[in-house]
Design a protein around this motif. Structure first.
Motif, PDB file in Angstrom:
ATOM      1  N   VAL A   1       0.850  -1.183   0.000  1.00  0.00           N
ATOM      2  CA  VAL A   1       0.000   0.000   0.000  1.00  0.00           C
ATOM      3  C   VAL A   1       0.889   1.238   0.000  1.00  0.00           C
ATOM      4  O   VAL A   1       2.033   1.203   0.462  1.00  0.00           O
ATOM      5  N   SER A   2       0.365   2.330  -0.533  1.00  0.00           N
ATOM      6  CA  SER A   2       1.136   3.572  -0.519  1.00  0.00           C
ATOM      7  C   SER A   2       1.194   4.085   0.911  1.00  0.00           C
ATOM      8  O   SER A   2       0.170   4.165   1.603  1.00  0.00           O
TER       9      SER A   2
ATOM     10  N   ALA B   1      -0.019  12.406  -7.308  1.00  0.00           N
ATOM     11  CA  ALA B   1       1.090  12.386  -6.350  1.00  0.00           C
ATOM     12  C   ALA B   1       1.618  10.980  -6.108  1.00  0.00           C
ATOM     13  O   ALA B   1       2.572  10.800  -5.345  1.00  0.00           O
ATOM     14  N   GLY B   2       1.002   9.977  -6.726  1.00  0.00           N
ATOM     15  CA  GLY B   2       1.473   8.604  -6.572  1.00  0.00           C
ATOM     16  C   GLY B   2       0.724   7.791  -5.552  1.00  0.00           C
ATOM     17  O   GLY B   2       1.061   6.623  -5.296  1.00  0.00           O
TER      18      GLY B   2
ATOM     19  N   ILE C   1      -2.734  17.810  -0.701  1.00  0.00           N
ATOM     20  CA  ILE C   1      -2.224  16.470  -0.993  1.00  0.00           C
ATOM     21  C   ILE C   1      -0.741  16.511  -1.312  1.00  0.00           C
ATOM     22  O   ILE C   1       0.065  15.750  -0.757  1.00  0.00           O
ATOM     23  N   ALA C   2      -0.362  17.389  -2.221  1.00  0.00           N
ATOM     24  CA  ALA C   2       1.041  17.471  -2.629  1.00  0.00           C
ATOM     25  C   ALA C   2       1.938  17.775  -1.442  1.00  0.00           C
ATOM     26  O   ALA C   2       3.054  17.247  -1.327  1.00  0.00           O
ATOM     27  N   GLU C   3       1.457  18.616  -0.527  1.00  0.00           N
ATOM     28  CA  GLU C   3       2.259  18.952   0.648  1.00  0.00           C
ATOM     29  C   GLU C   3       2.455  17.741   1.549  1.00  0.00           C
ATOM     30  O   GLU C   3       3.566  17.441   1.988  1.00  0.00           O
ATOM     31  N   ASN C   4       1.360  17.011   1.810  1.00  0.00           N
ATOM     32  CA  ASN C   4       1.458  15.873   2.727  1.00  0.00           C
ATOM     33  C   ASN C   4       2.297  14.739   2.157  1.00  0.00           C
ATOM     34  O   ASN C   4       3.000  14.038   2.899  1.00  0.00           O
ATOM     35  N   VAL C   5       2.236  14.536   0.851  1.00  0.00           N
ATOM     36  CA  VAL C   5       2.966  13.433   0.230  1.00  0.00           C
ATOM     37  C   VAL C   5       4.479  13.598   0.401  1.00  0.00           C
ATOM     38  O   VAL C   5       5.219  12.612   0.479  1.00  0.00           O
ATOM     39  N   LYS C   6       4.937  14.834   0.509  1.00  0.00           N
ATOM     40  CA  LYS C   6       6.373  15.061   0.670  1.00  0.00           C
ATOM     41  C   LYS C   6       6.917  14.451   1.958  1.00  0.00           C
ATOM     42  O   LYS C   6       8.125  14.235   2.089  1.00  0.00           O
ATOM     43  N   ALA C   7       6.023  14.159   2.896  1.00  0.00           N
ATOM     44  CA  ALA C   7       6.471  13.536   4.145  1.00  0.00           C
ATOM     45  C   ALA C   7       7.064  12.162   3.910  1.00  0.00           C
ATOM     46  O   ALA C   7       7.878  11.679   4.701  1.00  0.00           O
ATOM     47  N   ALA C   8       6.657  11.514   2.819  1.00  0.00           N
ATOM     48  CA  ALA C   8       7.177  10.187   2.515  1.00  0.00           C
ATOM     49  C   ALA C   8       8.667  10.223   2.189  1.00  0.00           C
ATOM     50  O   ALA C   8       9.341   9.194   2.241  1.00  0.00           O
ATOM     51  N   GLU C   9       9.181  11.398   1.861  1.00  0.00           N
ATOM     52  CA  GLU C   9      10.590  11.531   1.505  1.00  0.00           C
ATOM     53  C   GLU C   9      11.471  11.852   2.708  1.00  0.00           C
ATOM     54  O   GLU C   9      12.689  11.948   2.579  1.00  0.00           O
TER      55      GLU C   9
END
Length: 334
Positions: free
Chosen positions: A13-14, A43-44, A292-300
């Motif tokens: 899962v993502s 955003a993937g 969404i784009a902001e939160n996804v950066k946390a994965a990095e």
């Protein structure tokens, strides 16, 4: 986007998963909800979490419509059953065989899908024998209507007994969906160790503590207009435990930590829950696509032990750790 296995299963899962509690069919218009889903896909994010109770089924309908046309094999769809839905009659709630069977069919109809990847017990049902509940979930899997089974807000003892019965029935529980954040850590002492023992991952909700960990709520200041704290449909009740000057002052101490990492406080909060190796995914919602784009950066973001220690020091005194806060309803919710 990075991916993690869901429990002791082969399903990936993502690690940032899109959830639509309090938004789709409720807080935001359907066209904005669709824009948010499209932003998540861009955003993937491939994993989407909903529930039949969200907006009394409307959230599932909106999500299904927003995902229409996407290759089904490229998505992981989660939904849940337990809370009163539909006409809210005496059998329109709980985890009885009747409600589970009717619930999955109604959810699939609203989503416009043949199956969900994960079907979750939204709470523990103290009024239905656990043997009946687990047997019904096993039949849902055997019918091909759900590929995996999970739960939400179950205690360590409930997880152990549920997993024992599930394995005897030929399947396994693969996930638990608890509230978890740097401020709310009640799963750490009991639920997480039991889950590791049982092959269960956490899919955590409210990783930014209903928005408090973004820093937008300031001590001594009125809550921002249009924020979760002003949402009378459920958001204000969830967030009020944090809206005191002591907690809000401590949260502001996270800003220099985030600044040093060149990330936002929201990204810091999401990265914090992902630092727990028993967490498979952090659920994030959105009322605007750009969130969404902001939160996804946390994965990095990878947080070092020193940063984690600094977060603990900043929030010390406002962190809830009591495992007894993971509780089942004393009676079935009607």
């Amino acid at each position: 986007m990075a991916y993690r296995y869901l429990g002791n299963s082969g399903l990936k899962v993502s690690e940032i998963t899109y959830g639509n509690w309090l938004t789709h069919g409720s807080q935001v218009e359907n066209d904005v909800a669709t824009q948010c889903v499209r932003a998540a896909l861009d955003a993937g994010i491939t994993t989407f979490d909903t529930a039949d109770v969200y907006a009394n089924g409307a959230a599932e309908t909106v999500l299904g419509a927003a995902l229409a046309g996407e290759p089904r094999e490229s998505l992981e769809i989660f939904t849940k059953v337990y809370f009163p839905v539909g006409r809210k009659g005496p059998n329109d709630t709980g985890l009885s065989r009747k409600h589970i069977f009717e619930g999955i069919d109604n959810s699939l109809d609203r989503l416009g899908m043949d199956y969900v990847d994960l079907y979750q017990a939204h709470r523990y049902d103290v009024e239905t024998p656990l043997e009946e509940t687990i047997s019904a979930f096993g039949d849902v899997v055997r019918q091909g209507k759900a590929l995996y089974i999970g739960v939400s807000e179950w205690t360590a003892d409930q997880l152990r007994r549920g997993q024992e019965l599930a394995r005897a029935d030929g399947f396994s529980l693969v996930s638990n969906q608890p509230q978890y954040s740097a401020l709310w850590r009640v799963i750490e002492s009991d639920v997480v160790p039991a889950s590791k023992e049982l092959g269960i991952s956490q899919v955590v909700w409210s990783p930014i503590a209903q928005g408090v960990l973004t820093g937008k709520y300031q001590p001594g200041q009125p809550v921002p207009e249009g924020s979760r704290a002003t949402d009378t449909k459920g958001g204000d009740n969830m967030i009020k435990r944090y809206l005191n000057d002591e907690t809000l002052t401590r949260v502001q101490k996270l800003k220099p930590i985030a600044d040093d990492l060149s990330i936002t406080m929201a990204q810091l909060a999401v990265a914090w829950v992902l630092a727990n190796d028993n967490v498979a995914a952090a659920l994030v919602g959105a009322s605007r696509p750009e969130q969404i784009a902001e939160n996804v950066k946390a994965a990095e973001v990878t947080l070092t032990p020193d940063v984690l220690a600094a977060i603990d020091e900043a929030l010390d005194g406002s962190i809830e750790r009591d495992p007894a806060k993971t509780v089942s309803p004393e009676t079935r919710i009607v």
